[in-house]
Structure formats: C-alpha cells, structure tokens
Design an enzyme around this catalytic site. Sequence first.
Site, mmCIF file in Angstrom:
data_model
loop_
_atom_site.group_PDB
_atom_site.id
_atom_site.type_symbol
_atom_site.label_atom_id
_atom_site.label_comp_id
_atom_site.label_asym_id
_atom_site.label_seq_id
_atom_site.Cartn_x
_atom_site.Cartn_y
_atom_site.Cartn_z
ATOM 1 N N PRO A 177 0.795 -1.234 0.000
ATOM 2 C CA PRO A 177 0.000 0.000 0.000
ATOM 3 C C PRO A 177 0.824 1.279 0.000
ATOM 4 O O PRO A 177 0.401 2.284 -0.570
ATOM 5 C CB PRO A 177 -0.837 -0.127 1.282
ATOM 6 C CG PRO A 177 -0.986 -1.594 1.482
ATOM 7 C CD PRO A 177 0.336 -2.173 1.062
ATOM 8 N N TYR A 178 1.990 1.263 0.621
ATOM 9 C CA TYR A 178 2.845 2.446 0.590
ATOM 10 C C TYR A 178 3.219 2.800 -0.844
ATOM 11 O O TYR A 178 3.029 3.935 -1.311
ATOM 12 C CB TYR A 178 4.097 2.215 1.434
ATOM 13 C CG TYR A 178 5.149 3.288 1.288
ATOM 14 C CD1 TYR A 178 4.848 4.622 1.562
ATOM 15 C CD2 TYR A 178 6.452 2.966 0.892
ATOM 16 C CE1 TYR A 178 5.821 5.614 1.434
ATOM 17 C CE2 TYR A 178 7.421 3.940 0.771
ATOM 18 C CZ TYR A 178 7.100 5.265 1.033
ATOM 19 O OH TYR A 178 8.059 6.240 0.901
ATOM 20 N N GLY A 179 3.752 1.819 -1.575
ATOM 21 C CA GLY A 179 4.120 2.055 -2.972
ATOM 22 C C GLY A 179 2.922 2.389 -3.846
ATOM 23 O O GLY A 179 2.998 3.256 -4.731
#
Length: 412
Positions: free
Chosen positions: A219-221
């Site tokens: 989810p960060y990327g």
Amino acid sequence: MTSLSGVRSQRKSSRPLSPGDMDYLEPKTKSNLKGKLLLLASLIILAIIVINKASSFTSQSVFSRREEGVTHVLVTGGAGYIGSHAALRLLKDKYRVTIVDNLSRGNLGAVKILQRLFPQTGRLQFIYADLGDPAAVEKIFSENAFDAVMHFAAVAYVGESTLYPLKYYHNITSNTLGVLEAMARHKVKKLIYSSTCATYGEPEKMPITEDTPQVPINPYGKAKKMAEDMILDFSKNSDMAVMILRYFNVIGSDPGGRLGEAPRPELREQGRISGACFDAARGFIPGLQVKGTDYKTSDGTCIRDYIDVTDLVDAHVKALEKAHPHKVGIYNVGTGKGRSVKEFVEACKKATGVEIKVDFLPRRAGDYAEVYSDPTKILRDLNWTARFTNLQDSLQVAWRWQKIHPHGYASY
C-alpha cells in the site's frame, strides 16, 4: 456635558477627587465620569488590539509577499527526518522556508534547531497543521506567497502500510491531492514531489531505470504511485513545473551534527534498518532482527540501494533549480549500487564498534528481494551524483549524532 472643573466647583471642598467621593456626586455628574472612564478603557483596549494586529501583520507580511531574488519554499513534513535536512540545506542556500508539519511523525526539536540556526526575520517559519484538513491547507496558501513546494509529508513504513492501508491512501494520496489543488488555486508554479522506489514493486531486472514498469506490491508504494499519477495528469494541462524524485533507502545524517534521525519509540519496529542497528548498539533493544534470509540474492537477504540523506537533499535542491514551466522531470535518486542487509549489518557493527546480536526471522510482508537504481538520467539532466557512498562512513556520521542524543531531540 459637565466638565471635570464643573464637578469640582459644585463640591464644598477643593481636595482631590477619590473613588469614594463618587457616592456623593450628583447622578448626572456621576454618569458622565463613568462614561469617560469607560471610553478611556475602551480606547486603551482598542490600542492594544491594533498594536497586536499590526505586529502580527508585520511579522507575517515577509512571508505573505513575494520578493525579487528570494525564493519562498513550502516544505511539507519539514519536521521529519528527510524534510528537516532539506529545510536546513535550503536555509543555508538563502531560500525562505515555511515548514508545515502536524508532528505525528516529525520532531518539534528539529524545527527549534533550525530556528536557532536561522533566527533572522523572514528566513524560517513553522506552521503546525494537518494537510488532511482542507481549511488549514487553504489558510496556509492564502496567507503565504510560495514560489515552490517540496512535498515530503507522508507516512512511510512498508510494513505499517500492509497493516493500515487506508491510513496510507488517505495520508499520501488524498493529502497530495489537497496540496496540488491549493497550489493550482494560488498559482504556485513549482512542485518537487518526494516519491519512492517502492512504486516499482519487484522488477524483473536490475538496475531500475525511470522506464521500469511501476507495479507496486504494498500500500505504501501503491499510494505513492496514485499520487504520482494525479500529479502527472494535472500537469498535462498546466504550466506547473514538476519534479518527481523516486528515492531509495535513506541513511546518514547532517555531517555538522545538528540534525539526525529520531523516530518515535512506538514506530521503531517499523522504522529503517539503520535506526534498529543503532538501537541494538545502544542496548535499547536486545538485538537486530533481520527479516528474510531465503531471497534469491547472493547471501539470501534483501538487496537495497542506500542513499545518504545529504546526497538526497542535494538532489532536491538541484531539481528545484532545474524545474521549468510546462516541464515534468522524473528521476531515480540512488547510488546505483545494491548492498545486502547482511552487508549493512556488518558496516553498522564497524561504525558503532559494537558486536550487535542478530536474529534471523521469516520474511516481512510487502518486502521485495532486490532493488537498486540506475542514476544515469539524473546525472545527465541535473548534474547530480551521489558523493557519500561509503556505507560505513555514512553510518558513522549518523552514529555520532545518535550517541550524543540517545533520546533523540529530547536530549537537547
């Protein structure tokens, strides 16, 4: 209206008037005196208000107007690890800086250090605000004349993003949209966006170029890629100058010893490997946990491209200098050399002089085996190359700050 001398002429004695004498004044005279006292009090209060407002306006006006030869940069997340180092470099280079941070991950201590270093009027201001609050964002942009924005503010832990994905989409993607909209409304023409190599996911071949397909796996990327997509879509019909910097694993600290990395204690488990190494070296934790030893790499641990924070902020400043209207630049910011986690741990042991205990554990969700950059494009376009590439040296610089400040900025 009865004059004060008239009051005195009606009295039997010419002695000075005391507050107690008001009980003996005629009603009309008493009323007039009270009215004058109230008027005087009102005028004093009004004068104080006007003086305060004038003082406030004077101090804010430096930041609310554009000046020839002065570039005013908004640094979002400027109380954080990378943002504070970027603010320091901008201030050293004579930029005017406004830091906006909600201090959920940043450190007010870093801001205070910068304020002490640059106390002159019009150099630096700090605004405590949350970019997730549209009213606060609008107020910031309406009361300040920004020439550029360096947008660092973001939660940035891969492991945490897998546990709280909605938090990451809101904090990164949604908040970037709010900043972009405010920039458009207030005609701020330059954006330097802090992105990440995590947008590439796990590419099939190394090194990573700017044309490597972006297939993020956490989810960060994904949130960062969504933010990039919004910026790129907007730029197609805008004259905004856009620079997107996708950087790799950041280490090190200010060589002058003024700033360092100080994550909140509750986030240490999610933080960078350098922070974990230093915590283990100081005995804050029993040892270092290396998660994943069965990757398809030379020693079974992850390969990463470690970029010194001093080099990283230098890339941001060069991007700001080279940003031109109607132009978009996308650059990888790395050394071009991958190092394994085991190599990193050995360098950390040498840098600290401590034989750190290491526990090898199963893989962490969302991690990828190998990531390192091809920095050819940024060298060609921005004349930037990493200078601080000795892993042990970068860690030694960071370790010096950590030893002096064992509790982060609370140690000052």
